[in-house]
Design an enzyme around this catalytic site. Structure first.
Site, PDB file in Angstrom:
ATOM      1  N   SER A 123       0.815  -1.206   0.000  1.00 17.57           N
ATOM      2  CA  SER A 123       0.000   0.000   0.000  1.00 17.57           C
ATOM      3  C   SER A 123       0.852   1.261   0.000  1.00 17.57           C
ATOM      4  O   SER A 123       0.352   2.325  -0.306  1.00 17.57           O
ATOM      5  CB  SER A 123      -0.973   0.011   1.180  1.00 17.57           C
ATOM      6  OG  SER A 123      -0.352  -0.443   2.342  1.00 17.57           O
ATOM      7  N   HIS A 144      -3.793  -3.625  -5.464  1.00 19.35           N
ATOM      8  CA  HIS A 144      -3.990  -3.081  -4.122  1.00 19.35           C
ATOM      9  C   HIS A 144      -5.433  -3.284  -3.670  1.00 19.35           C
ATOM     10  O   HIS A 144      -6.338  -2.544  -4.077  1.00 19.35           O
ATOM     11  CB  HIS A 144      -3.600  -1.597  -4.091  1.00 19.35           C
ATOM     12  CG  HIS A 144      -3.641  -1.006  -2.722  1.00 19.35           C
ATOM     13  ND1 HIS A 144      -4.150   0.228  -2.432  1.00 19.35           N
ATOM     14  CD2 HIS A 144      -3.229  -1.520  -1.518  1.00 19.35           C
ATOM     15  CE1 HIS A 144      -4.059   0.468  -1.134  1.00 19.35           C
ATOM     16  NE2 HIS A 144      -3.503  -0.579  -0.562  1.00 19.35           N
ATOM     17  N   GLU A 156      -7.091  -1.266  -6.676  1.00 13.97           N
ATOM     18  CA  GLU A 156      -6.286  -0.379  -7.519  1.00 13.97           C
ATOM     19  C   GLU A 156      -5.277  -1.247  -8.266  1.00 13.97           C
ATOM     20  O   GLU A 156      -4.478  -1.946  -7.641  1.00 13.97           O
ATOM     21  CB  GLU A 156      -5.572   0.665  -6.653  1.00 13.97           C
ATOM     22  CG  GLU A 156      -6.540   1.654  -6.006  1.00 13.97           C
ATOM     23  CD  GLU A 156      -5.872   2.622  -5.028  1.00 13.97           C
ATOM     24  OE1 GLU A 156      -6.332   3.764  -4.933  1.00 13.97           O
ATOM     25  OE2 GLU A 156      -4.899   2.230  -4.346  1.00 13.97           O
ATOM     26  N   ASN A 194      -5.160   6.637  -1.191  1.00 14.55           N
ATOM     27  CA  ASN A 194      -4.347   7.118  -0.070  1.00 14.55           C
ATOM     28  C   ASN A 194      -3.677   8.459  -0.359  1.00 14.55           C
ATOM     29  O   ASN A 194      -3.219   9.141   0.553  1.00 14.55           O
ATOM     30  CB  ASN A 194      -3.300   6.079   0.333  1.00 14.55           C
ATOM     31  CG  ASN A 194      -3.926   4.981   1.179  1.00 14.55           C
ATOM     32  OD1 ASN A 194      -4.984   5.175   1.772  1.00 14.55           O
ATOM     33  ND2 ASN A 194      -3.285   3.826   1.214  1.00 14.55           N
TER      34      ASN A 194
END
Ligand code: NAD
Length: 504
Positions: A123, A144, A156, A194
């Site tokens: 991540s 991800h 992702e 993120n």
């Protein structure tokens, strides 16, 4: 390029939280699945845990018993990497350390076939860096998943610098065939979610650090006015302050300490003192049995004003005028004026959060941006020493007459929701312009990955394209550190619209 055949074996290496979840997804989709972990016995224990989860799905009627039995038969622990030789895809979910992951893939490359797809669930590391150790990095992608992987649909699919289009497409189609919602994304710090979500936490913490509102009030405003599922303080307590801070820290470091991603000092202190959130019994809030959860600050009841004058429309808050009329308050509209505001009987003005402080003008109350003024149950107001008590009372009474709870916070520019949404929109434009992902995929990622009520681009369209830029321009002028500097992409976007409207 199509998804992997269901008959092709998939391996998951690292059978902790994420590995188990990913393995369950591939297994239920129909693949034979191999589990491997560096710690002896863990892969076997993970297989049992997955089996138990399948049992629960059967009990809940979400999987039939025959499918469960077939899935269990397809799931095999592997004692060594050599047992993964015939796999068509290996997903790695081991320790988040570059050297450990690189070493693992170096070893795997010696074992699997040349056309085996290799994927990392990292991540925070660069996919390009993890795959950099490979002789054939073209078949290497980021996949991800979000925790818990069996429940959360977003994946992702990250292409590193060396990733082949065919490998990325195959990974994307495979995730889709597994019932997930993949989004394609370039290898940048934080990928999509993120990266773009950072201001949601940072702005809430900043409002608190500025002494403008306490966590319970900020959380209530984000939920009841902003339409977010949870507030930033309660959400980070759930995620774990250490986990949330380490993501922020890693994005900030990876962007060479870009001030837009600066971590929060207050959160640092929480982590240092072991107040890690729910798991520690204490974070921003106290979770001990006898602790009382603090409520938001809510203003006392004030009488509603008899009338207001609406000058220049209210932009994204225009819907308020209907609500005010429905509440039996007389509204007179005047268009030919400079700026947009509501003038109260006191002569004071009520202005939508625009990135300025209330102190800069005489007798002004700012009100926060709401996702939907009709359904919002709370609104934040900010006033200053230059605001008369009568104006603040009338502003409070006005929103209370519309059925809203009112939280009066300190005089911070952009209040709570407006500054947060403006920054999220800005980072989304910046990411799209830099080729991180398409606007559509960014919207999907933010709705599914962090449950935002709208994707940033949908929000932007709803607010009018000048809104985020205007808020950030004003905030940047007041805090020239660069934290609020609108991106070039946001300027270009707003300029294109201004030109079409003939205003520049
Ligand atoms: N936990 C999350 O919410 C989350 C979400 C998305 C991505 N990730 C990423 O997924 C990965 C795994 O995270 P996690 O939370 O499942 O960790 P975890 O600690 O629960 O599990 C990691 C597992 O990997 C094993 N392991 C360590 N080194 C190994 C090696 N060289 N070979 C084989 N096995 C090894 C450990 O024994 C452990 O069982 C990390 O890269 C993390 O950044 C985590």
């Amino acid at each position: 390029m199509t998804a992997l055949e269901l008959s092709s074996p998939v391996a998951v290496v690292g059978t902790g939280t994420m590995g188990q979840g990913i393995a369950q997804v591939a297994l239920v989709a129909g693949h034979p699945v191999r589990l491997h972990d560096a710690v002896a016995g863990r892969a076997r224990a993970a297989a049992e845990a997955i089996g138990a989860r399948l049992d629960r799905l059967v009990e809940k009627g979400r999987l039939d018993a025959a499918e469960r039995d077939a899935a269990r038969a397809r799931l095999k622990p592997a004692d060594g990497l050599a047992e993964l030789a015939d796999c068509a895809l290996v997903v790695e979910a081991v320790l988040e350390r570059l050297d450990v992951k690189q070493q693992l893939f170096r070893e795997l490359e010696e074992i699997v076939a040349e056309d085996c797809l290799l994927a990392t669930n990292t991540s925070s590391l660069s996919v390009t860096a993890v795959g950099g150790a490979l002789r054939h990095p073209g078949r290497f992608v980021g996949l991800h998943f979000f925790n818990p992987a069996p429940l959360l649909p977003l994946v992702e699919v990250v292409s590193g610098f060396a990733t082949d289009v065919t490998s990325a497409t195959r990974a994307y189609e495979t995730a889709r065939a597994w019932g997930k919602k993949p989004v394609a994304c370039a290898d940048t710090p934080g990928f999509i979610v993120n990266r773009i979500a950072r201001p949601f936490y940072a702005e809430a913490f900043a409002v608190h650090e500025a002494q403008a509102a306490d966590p319970a009030t900020v959380d209530a405003v984000l939920r009841e006015c902003g339409g977010f599922r949870m507030g930033a303080f309660e959400l980070t307590d759930l995620i774990g302050q250490d986990v949330n801070e380490s993501v922020t820290h890693s994005v900030w470091q990876s962007f060479f300490q870009d001030v837009r991603f600066t971590p929060s000092l207050a959160q640092r202190r929480l982590v240092e003192s072991g107040r890690l959130g729910r798991k520690a019994g204490r974070g921003w809030y106290d979770y001990s049995d006898d602790a009382e959860r603090p409520g938001p600050h809510t203003a006392d009841k004030e009488p509603p004003p008899a009338h207001v004058v609406a000058e220049g429309g209210l932009g994204p808050a225009a819907g308020l005028l209907t609500l005010i009329r429905e509440a039996g308050i007389q509204v007179r509209e005047e268009d030919e004026v400079d700026g947009t505001r509501l003038v109260l009987p006191s002569g004071g003005r009520l202005v939508l959060a625009d990135g300025r402080t209330s102190a800069e003008s005489r007798d002004v109350v700012h009100f926060d941006l709401a996702l939907d003024y009709r359904t919002a149950t709370r609104i934040a107001l900010s006033a200053s020493e230059n605001t008369s008590p009568q104006t603040l009372a009338e502003a409070t009474g006005l929103f209370q007459a519309l059925g809203k709870d009112v939280s009066v916070i300190g005089d911070v520019p952009g209040l709570i929701v407006a500054r947060t949404v403006a920054r999220i929109i800005d980072l989304a434009h910046d990411a799209a312009a830099k080729g991180v992902a398409t606007e559509e995929d960014i919207d999907t990622a933010m709705r599914l990955g962090v449950n935002y009520p709208l994707g940033p681009f949908e929000w932007d369209r709803r607010l009018g394209r000048a809104f985020a830029r205007a808020v950030l321009d004003a905030m940047h002028e007041r805090d020239p550190s660069g934290r609020y500097a609108p991106s070039l992409a946001l300027y270009r976007h707003a300029y294109a619209i201004d030109k079409r409207e003939g205003t520049s």
